[in-house]
Write a protein that holds these residues in place. Structure first.
Motif, PDB file in Angstrom:
ATOM      1  N   GLU A  17       0.860  -1.191   0.000  1.00  0.00           N
ATOM      2  CA  GLU A  17       0.000   0.000   0.000  1.00  0.00           C
ATOM      3  C   GLU A  17       0.891   1.233   0.000  1.00  0.00           C
ATOM      4  N   GLY A  18       1.000   1.874  -1.168  1.00  0.00           N
ATOM      5  CA  GLY A  18       1.810   3.076  -1.283  1.00  0.00           C
ATOM      6  C   GLY A  18       3.284   2.829  -1.057  1.00  0.00           C
ATOM      7  N   ILE A  19       3.765   1.643  -1.390  1.00  0.00           N
ATOM      8  CA  ILE A  19       5.167   1.278  -1.153  1.00  0.00           C
ATOM      9  C   ILE A  19       5.985   1.577  -2.414  1.00  0.00           C
ATOM     10  N   PRO A  20       7.151   2.221  -2.280  1.00  0.00           N
ATOM     11  CA  PRO A  20       7.991   2.486  -3.457  1.00  0.00           C
ATOM     12  C   PRO A  20       8.315   1.204  -4.215  1.00  0.00           C
ATOM     13  N   VAL A  21       8.348   1.311  -5.529  1.00  0.00           N
ATOM     14  CA  VAL A  21       8.608   0.149  -6.374  1.00  0.00           C
ATOM     15  C   VAL A  21       9.940  -0.514  -6.011  1.00  0.00           C
ATOM     16  N   GLY A  22      10.912   0.295  -5.598  1.00  0.00           N
ATOM     17  CA  GLY A  22      12.201  -0.275  -5.210  1.00  0.00           C
ATOM     18  C   GLY A  22      12.063  -1.302  -4.094  1.00  0.00           C
ATOM     19  N   GLU A  23      11.163  -1.038  -3.142  1.00  0.00           N
ATOM     20  CA  GLU A  23      10.951  -1.982  -2.049  1.00  0.00           C
ATOM     21  C   GLU A  23      10.109  -3.173  -2.496  1.00  0.00           C
ATOM     22  N   VAL A  24       9.206  -2.940  -3.443  1.00  0.00           N
ATOM     23  CA  VAL A  24       8.430  -4.046  -4.013  1.00  0.00           C
ATOM     24  C   VAL A  24       9.374  -5.031  -4.703  1.00  0.00           C
ATOM     25  N   VAL A  25      10.308  -4.496  -5.473  1.00  0.00           N
ATOM     26  CA  VAL A  25      11.288  -5.329  -6.165  1.00  0.00           C
ATOM     27  C   VAL A  25      12.155  -6.077  -5.148  1.00  0.00           C
ATOM     28  N   ALA A  26      12.515  -5.403  -4.047  1.00  0.00           N
ATOM     29  CA  ALA A  26      13.316  -6.067  -3.016  1.00  0.00           C
ATOM     30  C   ALA A  26      12.552  -7.242  -2.408  1.00  0.00           C
ATOM     31  N   SER A  27      11.244  -7.080  -2.238  1.00  0.00           N
ATOM     32  CA  SER A  27      10.423  -8.175  -1.708  1.00  0.00           C
ATOM     33  C   SER A  27      10.419  -9.359  -2.657  1.00  0.00           C
ATOM     34  N   LEU A  28      10.309  -9.066  -3.953  1.00  0.00           N
ATOM     35  CA  LEU A  28      10.318 -10.147  -4.937  1.00  0.00           C
ATOM     36  C   LEU A  28      11.689 -10.827  -4.983  1.00  0.00           C
ATOM     37  N   ARG A  29      12.722 -10.033  -4.809  1.00  0.00           N
ATOM     38  CA  ARG A  29      14.074 -10.597  -4.801  1.00  0.00           C
ATOM     39  C   ARG A  29      14.241 -11.561  -3.624  1.00  0.00           C
ATOM     40  N   ARG A  30      13.702 -11.191  -2.459  1.00  0.00           N
ATOM     41  CA  ARG A  30      13.776 -12.088  -1.304  1.00  0.00           C
ATOM     42  C   ARG A  30      13.052 -13.397  -1.580  1.00  0.00           C
ATOM     43  N   GLN A  31      11.919 -13.303  -2.300  1.00  0.00           N
ATOM     44  CA  GLN A  31      11.128 -14.492  -2.575  1.00  0.00           C
ATOM     45  C   GLN A  31      11.794 -15.413  -3.598  1.00  0.00           C
ATOM     46  N   LEU A  32      12.355 -14.812  -4.641  1.00  0.00           N
ATOM     47  CA  LEU A  32      12.839 -15.598  -5.774  1.00  0.00           C
ATOM     48  C   LEU A  32      14.322 -15.947  -5.701  1.00  0.00           C
ATOM     49  N   GLY A  33      15.099 -15.099  -5.036  1.00  0.00           N
ATOM     50  CA  GLY A  33      16.534 -15.345  -4.985  1.00  0.00           C
ATOM     51  C   GLY A  33      17.235 -15.110  -6.309  1.00  0.00           C
ATOM     52  N   VAL A  34      16.725 -14.160  -7.106  1.00  0.00           N
ATOM     53  CA  VAL A  34      17.349 -13.851  -8.395  1.00  0.00           C
ATOM     54  C   VAL A  34      17.872 -12.416  -8.378  1.00  0.00           C
ATOM     55  N   ASP A  35      18.800 -12.140  -9.287  1.00  0.00           N
ATOM     56  CA  ASP A  35      19.322 -10.784  -9.439  1.00  0.00           C
ATOM     57  C   ASP A  35      18.270  -9.962 -10.183  1.00  0.00           C
ATOM     58  N   LEU A  36      17.646  -9.035  -9.488  1.00  0.00           N
ATOM     59  CA  LEU A  36      16.565  -8.223 -10.066  1.00  0.00           C
ATOM     60  C   LEU A  36      16.869  -6.768  -9.771  1.00  0.00           C
ATOM     61  N   ARG A  37      17.120  -5.990 -10.837  1.00  0.00           N
ATOM     62  CA  ARG A  37      17.543  -4.601 -10.664  1.00  0.00           C
ATOM     63  C   ARG A  37      16.610  -3.648 -11.386  1.00  0.00           C
ATOM     64  N   ILE A  38      16.653  -2.377 -10.944  1.00  0.00           N
ATOM     65  CA  ILE A  38      15.851  -1.311 -11.546  1.00  0.00           C
ATOM     66  C   ILE A  38      16.797  -0.260 -12.101  1.00  0.00           C
ATOM     67  N   VAL A  39      16.493   0.260 -13.274  1.00  0.00           N
ATOM     68  CA  VAL A  39      17.244   1.390 -13.820  1.00  0.00           C
ATOM     69  C   VAL A  39      16.294   2.581 -13.939  1.00  0.00           C
ATOM     70  N   GLY A  40      16.863   3.766 -13.825  1.00  0.00           N
ATOM     71  CA  GLY A  40      16.036   4.968 -13.924  1.00  0.00           C
ATOM     72  C   GLY A  40      15.353   5.320 -12.618  1.00  0.00           C
ATOM     73  N   ASP A  41      14.292   6.133 -12.715  1.00  0.00           N
ATOM     74  CA  ASP A  41      13.599   6.652 -11.536  1.00  0.00           C
ATOM     75  C   ASP A  41      12.429   5.787 -11.093  1.00  0.00           C
ATOM     76  N   LEU A  42      12.281   4.622 -11.681  1.00  0.00           N
ATOM     77  CA  LEU A  42      11.150   3.761 -11.377  1.00  0.00           C
ATOM     78  C   LEU A  42      11.079   3.378  -9.902  1.00  0.00           C
ATOM     79  N   SER A  43      12.207   3.268  -9.255  1.00  0.00           N
ATOM     80  CA  SER A  43      12.243   2.752  -7.880  1.00  0.00           C
ATOM     81  C   SER A  43      11.459   3.613  -6.903  1.00  0.00           C
ATOM     82  N   ARG A  44      11.300   4.917  -7.183  1.00  0.00           N
ATOM     83  CA  ARG A  44      10.616   5.807  -6.240  1.00  0.00           C
ATOM     84  C   ARG A  44       9.104   5.876  -6.456  1.00  0.00           C
ATOM     85  N   ARG A  45       8.616   5.275  -7.514  1.00  0.00           N
ATOM     86  CA  ARG A  45       7.182   5.334  -7.806  1.00  0.00           C
ATOM     87  C   ARG A  45       6.409   4.490  -6.790  1.00  0.00           C
TER      88      ARG A  45
END
Length: 316
Positions: free
Chosen positions: A244-272
């Motif tokens: 709920e209103g969580i920055p995409v960067g933290e959403v991606v970090a959650s998925l990384r914890r679940q999957l154990g894969v290298d998942l990165r963001i480029v650009g300003d997407l992480s703050r959305r």
């Protein structure tokens, strides 16, 4: 057994003995070391034998036999055995040491991204650790734990005379008989209660949370209270992530914890900011494109990893 096993055991013993005095950078090195499965197994073996030794009854020093040609009693502590080969042999053969150090040694449980672990404490409390987590259990008080990073869902055995406490950073969470989830990252600390209640104490001002209540404290120490269906608390265990209103960067970090894969963001997407639910199947080639669609991003493979980018930026 691998030829490297004695060396790994030596390393595990060294990490185990250093824990009371490790600085923040030492903990980072320790977590990185544990990410190798063989290292984690060796550390678990050392910690288990440590606990067995602590529970054993040994003769008082005055009752210990002294060899005729010895002027001093035998050295105290199994860690003072000579060299790596002797230490490895002591572990392999379960040699009984003369005595054990008087200080209480904490137990550390760590998971790498994509790994989960279930921990059962001596009092029956059960803790499920998500990927990328580090949990420390006090040797002096097993009802006192610290979540240095990552996510854990706890089902605590209630004891009114001896409350269970979890520390995350400089914040204390005291159990009042409950099941709750804690997420601790460099960006925020979140607590969600499934049943019972907890006392969350930001800077000493206690907040009582009941079933369905949530609280989030950002890095700037701003606190936001909310609610969440109790069935969704600890949803990561079944692959259901709620935001709920969580920055995409933290959403991606959650998925990384679940999957154990290298998942990165480029650009300003992480703050959305992102609000919604994501079901993680465990298959990165399905879950990453699905996440990209939900957050309005493009995705591409990068070797063994994945890269997400803002859709508008990628089409320029």
């Amino acid at each position: 057994m691998s030829r490297d096993a004695p060396n790994i055991i030596d390393q595990a013993i060294a990490w185990h003995l250093r824990q009371e005095h490790m600085a923040a950078e030492d903990w980072e090195g320790f977590v990185a070391w544990l990410e190798t499965p063989a290292h984690a197994r060796a550390y678990d073996a050392v910690a288990m034998r440590d606990r067995l030794v602590a529970a054993a009854a040994f003769p008082e020093p005055d009752a210990m036999p002294i060899a005729a040609n010895d002027d001093q009693p035998a050295s105290r502590g199994w860690w003072r055995l000579a060299g790596g080969g002797a230490i490895a042999a002591a572990l392999a053969l379960w040699l009984v040491p003369t005595t054990f150090g008087s200080h209480a040694t904490e137990t550390v449980y760590a998971t790498s991204d994509g790994e989960r672990r279930d921990v059962r404490l001596a009092d029956g409390t059960q803790i499920a650790l998500n990927g990328g987590s580090l949990l420390r259990v006090s040797g002096a008080d097993p009802r006192s734990v610290a979540l240095d990073r990552g996510e854990a869902t706890l089902h605590v055995v209630h004891d009114a005379a001896h409350p269970f406490e979890l520390r995350a950073g400089d914040q204390l969470i005291r159990d009042l008989g409950t099941t709750f989830d804690v997420l601790h990252t460099g960006e925020r600390l979140s607590v969600a209660v499934a049943e019972g209640s907890v006392l969350f104490q930001p800077d000493g001002a206690g907040l009582r949370l009941g079933a369905g209540d949530t609280v989030t404290m950002a890095a700037d120490r701003r606190i936001v209270r909310g609610t969440l269906p109790t069935a969704a608390v600890g949803g990561w265990r079944s692959g259901d992530l709620s935001f709920e209103g969580i920055p995409v960067g933290e959403v991606v970090a959650s998925l990384r914890r679940q999957l154990g894969v290298d998942l990165r963001i480029v650009g300003d997407l992480s703050r959305r900011p992102f609000t919604g639910m994501i079901h993680v199947t465990g298959a990165a080639d399905r879950d990453v494109p699905h996440l990209a669609e939900l957050i309005g991003a493009t995705w591409r493979r990068n070797g063994e990893g994945w890269v997400l980018a803002d859709r508008a930026t990628a089409t320029r």
